[in-house]
Motif scaffolding. Structure first.
Motif, short mmCIF file in Angstrom:
data_model
loop_
_atom_site.label_atom_id
_atom_site.label_comp_id
_atom_site.label_asym_id
_atom_site.label_seq_id
_atom_site.Cartn_x
_atom_site.Cartn_y
_atom_site.Cartn_z
N THR A 134 0.80 -1.23 0.00
CA THR A 134 0.00 0.00 0.00
C THR A 134 0.83 1.28 0.00
OG1 THR A 134 -0.18 -0.26 2.42
CG2 THR A 134 -2.04 -1.00 1.08
N GLY A 151 -2.75 -0.59 7.38
CA GLY A 151 -3.46 0.22 6.39
C GLY A 151 -3.62 1.66 6.84
N VAL A 168 -4.67 4.45 3.88
CA VAL A 168 -5.63 3.90 2.92
C VAL A 168 -7.04 4.37 3.31
CG1 VAL A 168 -4.18 1.87 2.52
CG2 VAL A 168 -6.04 1.72 4.19
N ALA A 220 -9.10 -0.29 4.85
CA ALA A 220 -8.62 -0.66 6.20
C ALA A 220 -9.52 -1.75 6.79
CB ALA A 220 -8.58 0.56 7.11
N PHE A 225 -8.67 -5.03 5.24
CA PHE A 225 -7.46 -5.60 5.86
C PHE A 225 -7.82 -6.29 7.18
CE2 PHE A 225 -4.23 -2.42 3.81
CZ PHE A 225 -4.61 -2.88 2.56
#
Length: 323
Positions: A60, A187, A192, A197, A200
């Protein structure tokens, strides 16, 4: 079977650096604690949790270059995991883990408890220094969840009426919470979107549950040598896992053996046989496969890369440990 070494090749150098940094983070102020930590972090663990953090971080970050905060998060994740293992081994009176003596069997209970406490304290200190309140909240919740999971496991020993839902809840607290919340934290540090997130988090949650279910199956199908502990040790201690709970639906006599806590000489052996004769293990495999499949779906938000591919393959690796 794919090894974790080849699986984590995109972050292999990062994991080597992590091991060295972990020893430095503990510091040398307390020689006996440092000796215990060096022993712990020198052990040949799989480093699955920090590897997931590092893979998601690299996946990321636009230039794939890790920031110091991402590296520190990976180290904190491993410190929390290791601290929980040290305390678990004291509670469970385990003499070996991964085929080597546990910290308390080598250094004594007092040092083991202090080493676990020290690692939790150190991880909290480094966590606070990340200067990200949302990440602090996520990882602080993990430490509470670990305690909650241990309490639930202790209270539910030899409870043959335990539901699969309660088992999965305990498994989340003890195993999946750390993976899920540290994945989400990676994340957040990469800035992000909130949706990504959450993806994740769900990846970590489901991969963690799959990992725990597979571990619980291996307690019945693995050899003592491969497990690093005696097969059936969870059952003997009254920790009833998915294979047992599914088997109880088919084998009524299993409940009798559990309720009397395997008091007679061949009770444990009889119980192991009943479980293996049932569909408990195959149904548990299906449950693990389901969670691994759901985990992978939550990676669709990532662009294709070596790191995202490794995260997908991790789900296959978790299941491949059964064969």
């Amino acid at each position: 079977m794919t090894s974790t070494t080849s699986l984590f090749s995109p972050v292999e150098a990062d994991l080597r650096l992590l091991t060295e940094n972990l020893k430095k983070l503990v510091g040398a102020r307390h020689p006996i604690l440092f000796a215990a930590a060096e022993y712990l972090f020198g052990a040949r663990g799989k480093r699955v949790r920090p590897a997931i953090v590092l893979l998601l971080s690299r996946a990321t970050i636009p230039d794939r270059q890790l920031t110091p905060r991402h590296r520190r998060l990976a180290a904190i994740t491993e410190m929390i995991h290791t601290a929980s293992l040290v305390h678990d081994d004291v509670v469970d009176e385990s003499e070996v883990r991964r085929g080597v003596p546990t910290v308390h069997s080598r250094f004594g209970n007092r040092v083991a408890v202090l080493a676990g406490d020290f690692l939790f304290a150190q991880s909290s200190w480094y966590l606070a220094n990340l200067d990200n309140l949302e990440v602090v909240k996520l990882l602080s919740e993990v430490i509470m969840d670990l305690a909650e999971g241990e309490i639930q496991q202790g209270l539910n020993r030899f409870d043959s009426h335990l539901s699969i839902e309660a088992y999965l809840e305990k498994s989340y607290y003890k195993t999946a919470s750390l993976i899920a919340n540290s994945a989400k934290a990676a994340g957040i540090l990469s800035e992000v979107t909130a949706e990504m997130a959450e993806d994740f988090y769900q990846y970590g949650r489901h991969i963690g549950l799959a990992f725990q279910i597979v571990d619980d199956i291996l307690d019945f199908t693995g050899s003592t040598e491969s497990l690093g502990k005696n097969a059936g040790s969870d059952l003997q201690s009254g920790n009833l896992t998915a294979p047992v709970l599914f088997a109880l639906e088919e084998k009524p006599y299993l409940e009798v053996l559990i309720e009397r806590e395997f008091a007679e000489a061949d009770d444990l052996e009889k119980a192991m046989t009943l479980i293996k004769e049932s569909n408990g293990i195959s149904r548990s495999r299906e449950l693990a496969a389901h969670h691994a499949e759901v985990a992978v779906k939550h990676l669709n938000c990532l662009e294709p890369s070596e790191c995202s591919e490794a995260l997908v393959k991790l789900a296959d690796y978790v299941l491949s440990r059964l064969y």
